[in-house]
Enzyme design. Structure first.
Site, PDB file in Angstrom:
ATOM      1  N   ASP A   9      65.762 103.285  20.151  1.00  0.00           N
ATOM      2  CA  ASP A   9      66.580 103.403  21.354  1.00  0.00           C
ATOM      3  C   ASP A   9      65.878 102.602  22.452  1.00  0.00           C
ATOM      4  O   ASP A   9      64.653 102.408  22.396  1.00  0.00           O
ATOM      5  CB  ASP A   9      66.698 104.887  21.737  1.00  0.00           C
ATOM      6  CG  ASP A   9      67.291 105.084  23.108  1.00  0.00           C
ATOM      7  OD1 ASP A   9      68.418 104.601  23.344  1.00  0.00           O
ATOM      8  OD2 ASP A   9      66.619 105.703  23.958  1.00  0.00           O
ATOM      9  N   SER A 115      71.180 100.348  21.048  1.00  0.00           N
ATOM     10  CA  SER A 115      71.296 100.911  22.389  1.00  0.00           C
ATOM     11  C   SER A 115      72.731 100.973  22.877  1.00  0.00           C
ATOM     12  O   SER A 115      73.583 100.179  22.462  1.00  0.00           O
ATOM     13  CB  SER A 115      70.474 100.064  23.365  1.00  0.00           C
ATOM     14  OG  SER A 115      70.661 100.476  24.699  1.00  0.00           O
TER      15      SER A 115
END
Length: 243
Positions: A9, A115
């Site tokens: 992430d 992301s």
């Protein structure tokens, strides 16, 4: 099964979202902390709401709308130039200090970001921070037009990297993201930067709960969703020892 790829992430995991606080305080003296926390809370909330409503707008738009909301509810007037200066920080977020060394130590595995960020935001951020030299791919949810933790998003890892879910270690400091990745079938390392003990102590030691403390209470503790991570670590620097 050995780990062939480590996927990260971005916001809150490789990049410190709290690093916007300096610019928000400079732009709006006395309001920096509350702006920073409400902005991030609404930013995440808008991704989930738009996913449920099936009314996708990219993360750049969500980020602008959530900042506009924050300034409006706080009754803060602003000039367009000031607004743009604050927004610009999302292209220059601070890397966590151990990020670059941790990624370098994970070679020769494939390395990627997955992301919520829109492609332009992510590409600029990765380039500005120098991570482009280490990453094999920067993957945006924009390809699926829905935000994490939708399973559709985690499918992108296999589509882009050509690797099976059980060959991937997904790394996130966001509990809801860690749960979503685990639910999909990925191996997951959750970065527990704030322990429950520290969280409880911060709440009882203060008569008033500060905005940052409230943010940590609702966004940094493992959620009760029934999907526990495979690994709990305290920092990115621990990853080479488990991957």
């Amino acid at each position: 099964m050995s780990i062939k790829a480590v996927v990260f992430d971005a916001y809150g995991t490789l990049y410190d979202i709290q690093s916007v606080a300096e610019i928000t305080e400079d732009a709006f003296p006395g309001y920096g902390e509350i702006i920073t926390q409400v902005w991030r809370i609404k930013q995440l909330e808008y991704t989930w709401l738009r996913s449920l409503m099936r009314r996708y707008e990219d993360f750049a738009t969500v980020t602008r709308h959530s900042l506009a909301y924050t300034l409006r509810v706080l009754g803060i007037a602003y000039e367009n130039d000031t607004f743009e200066r604050v927004i610009e920080k999302y292209l220059h977020l601070d890397l966590y200090p151990d990020a670059t060394a941790a990624l370098a130590a994970l070679r020769p595995r494939k390395l990627a970001i997955l992301s919520n960020g829109s492609p332009d935001m992510l590409n600029a951020l990765v380039r500005n921070s120098g991570l482009d030299a280490l990453l094999d791919a920067t993957i945006s949810v924009d390809a699926k037009k829905i935000f994490k933790p939708s399973p559709d998003v985690y499918e992108l890892i296999g589509e882009v990297l050509g690797i099976k879910p059980n060959e991937v270690l997904f790394v996130s400091s966001n509990p809801w993201d860690a749960a979503g990745a685990k639910s999909f079938g990925l191996k997951v390392a959750w970065i527990e930067r704030v322990t429950p003990e520290a969280m409880a102590l911060a709440c009882v030691e203060n008569e008033l709960v500060a905005p940052l403390t409230m943010f940590k209470a609702i966004r940094t503790q493992m959620d009760e969703l029934g999907f526990a991570p495979d690994h709990r670590i305290r920092a990115l620097s621990e990853l080479p020892g488990i991957a």
